[in-house]
Enzyme design. Structure first.
Site, mmCIF file in Angstrom:
data_model
loop_
_atom_site.group_PDB
_atom_site.id
_atom_site.type_symbol
_atom_site.label_atom_id
_atom_site.label_comp_id
_atom_site.label_asym_id
_atom_site.label_seq_id
_atom_site.Cartn_x
_atom_site.Cartn_y
_atom_site.Cartn_z
ATOM 1 C CE LYS A 28 -2.675 1.146 3.572
ATOM 2 N NZ LYS A 28 -3.831 1.352 4.485
ATOM 3 C CG ASP A 327 0.655 0.509 9.804
ATOM 4 O OD1 ASP A 327 0.129 1.299 10.607
ATOM 5 O OD2 ASP A 327 1.036 0.843 8.671
#
Length: 450
Positions: A28, A327
């Site tokens: 991403k 994350d």
């Protein structure tokens, strides 16, 4: 206003041994940057392997709004006809970034030194997230920003007509802030300097160099110093996006806790500023191996093999590793629940201001499923119950956060009783094929009627 309104509850049952190959989506972080730098180059950038998740699609729409021609030719295969540094036009409408925190912050940086005005919004989660960490350094360039109380979206950004280069020391480890400042520096004269006390993921530096920017990185007593010379003519590139290590974390971690599992995740980016989770899992005793190590497009990649690991033990995760795996702490806490002993995570206050307060969300959800968790503002401890030791049985809140939803769905694959996530729809923002991919490996999900 963006954001779905109908929750999509999903229940995760104890899984069969997970077996096979997990082809997770493209990275991403690299996908966002490919579109933005492609839009700031002169000519046609070709991208393969782009993540077709909602977050990245919002960035593609934003680049169209700023004047670039962005075309999807097939799944993952895109071209971007850029307008050059300083060539963005003023959007005709509000730029809706959905749930994309990376997208909105990088786009604000990219347009901040062009004399145009743009208004940004997003879904309920993104509208709750702080933007001052980006708009404050943008103000040093001469940019003006007008948002809601606390510097939150919706926000109107007025680009600097006569930008000045800046020397900026980041107050917290944040690749988003660093990248926003570097992107703004592209259209400022002279040299823009970013100083990081703690190094963060370096995709922007690598990609800027690949597009032809004059950028140098030095490790000094002050920290990592990144110097960018303004007003380059960025050259279009051909980019093959590696698979996302943050997405790979879910099938990898699920395989470690589901008895009998053996999963291969091919072509995963192993940039050292992103691989902290895999290092941590191996420190805990996980059976996780790298196969076919190689380099592609300036990024190290490998195939990851993960096997059920019943002898994992809790560890103190090195504080300095936080930036390389920020994350991944939610899914790490799931693995920690099935380890023996305490897993301590420190230096993680950034998790408080992600799509949700991820420390609070994971702590409450784990406790509801029978796991003891201690927490503070900047730390949390998970007291592991060993393999097959987590009872489960609860319904947890995803809080519009894709990583919270996926983490608890992975938890349910190894608990005695099923685990229900109140809304799995946010998963589409980053990992749109999560459910069918995990089901193919052996996961068992059930749609829950409202």
């Amino acid at each position: 206003m963006s954001g779905h309104t109908i929750p999509e509850p999903l229940r995760s049952h104890k899984a069969s041994p997970l077996k096979g190959e997990a082809r997770v989506p493209g990275d991403k972080s690299i996908s966002h940057r490919s579109l933005i730098l492609g839009a700031m180059a002169v000519g046609e950038t070709r991208i393969t392997g782009l993540l077709d998740g909602e977050d990245v699609l919002r960035t593609a729409d934003a680049m169209r709004a700023f004047g670039a021609e962005v075309i999807e030719h097939a799944p993952g295969k895109w071209t971007v006809h850029g307008v050059g540094v300083g060539g963005f036009r003023e959007p005709q409408d509000v730029v809706d970034c959905g749930n994309a925190g990376t997208g909105v912050r990088l786009i604000i940086g990219a347009m901040a030194t062009t004399p145009i005005t743009a208004t940004f919004t997003g879904d309920a989660s993104l509208r709750s997230r702080p933007m001052r960490r980006v708009t404050d350094p943008m103000a040093l360039f001469g940019t003006r920003s007008y948002g809601r109380t606390g510097g939150r979206l919706p926000m109107t950004v007025v680009g600097a007509a006569n930008p000045t280069p800046v020397r900026y020391k980041t107050p917290m480890p944040s690749a988003q802030v660093k990248s926003a400042v570097l992107l703004a520096g592209l259209n400022a004269p002279g040299e823009t300097v970013v100083i990081e006390a703690e190094a963060t993921r370096d995709h922007s530096e690598r990609m800027l160099r690949g597009f032809g920017a004059n950028i140098r990185v030095e490790d000094t007593l002050e920290g990592r110093v990144i110097t960018l010379k303004g007003h380059p003519e960025l050259q279009p590139q051909t980019i093959d996006v590696p698979r996302d290590p943050s997405s790979a974390a879910f099938p990898v971690c699920a395989a470690l806790i589901v008895e009998g599992s053996n999963v291969l995740v091919p072509n995963i980016g192993l940039n050292p500023t992103r691989a902290g989770l895999f290092e941590t899992l191996r420190d805990m005793g996980a059976d996780l191996t790298y196969e076919n190590l190689r380099e592609e497009g300036g990024e190290p990649v490998a195939d990851l093999r993960a096997r059920f690991s019943p002898e994992m033990t809790g560890i103190d995760v090195p504080r300095e590793r936080a930036a390389s795996m920020i994350d991944e702490y939610p899914i790490l806490s799931v693995v920690a629940a099935f380890a023996t002993g305490i897993t301590s995570m420190h230096g993680v206050k950034e998790l408080r201001v992600k799509e949700s307060d991820r420390i609070d969300a994971m702590a409450k959800g784990l406790r509801a499923n029978g796991v003891k968790v201690d927490e503070g503002e900047d730390w949390w401890d998970v007291i592991g119950l060993g393999p097959n030791g987590v009872p489960g049985g609860a319904t947890v809140e995803a809080r519009l956060d894709h990583r919270i939803a996926m983490s608890f769905l992975c938890l349910g694959m190894a608990t005695t009783k099923p685990v229900t996530v109140d809304d799995a729809a946010p998963v589409r923002t980053s990992f749109p094929v999560f459910e069918p991919l995990m089901t193919t490996l052996g996961a068992s999900f059930e749609r829950v009627n409202q």
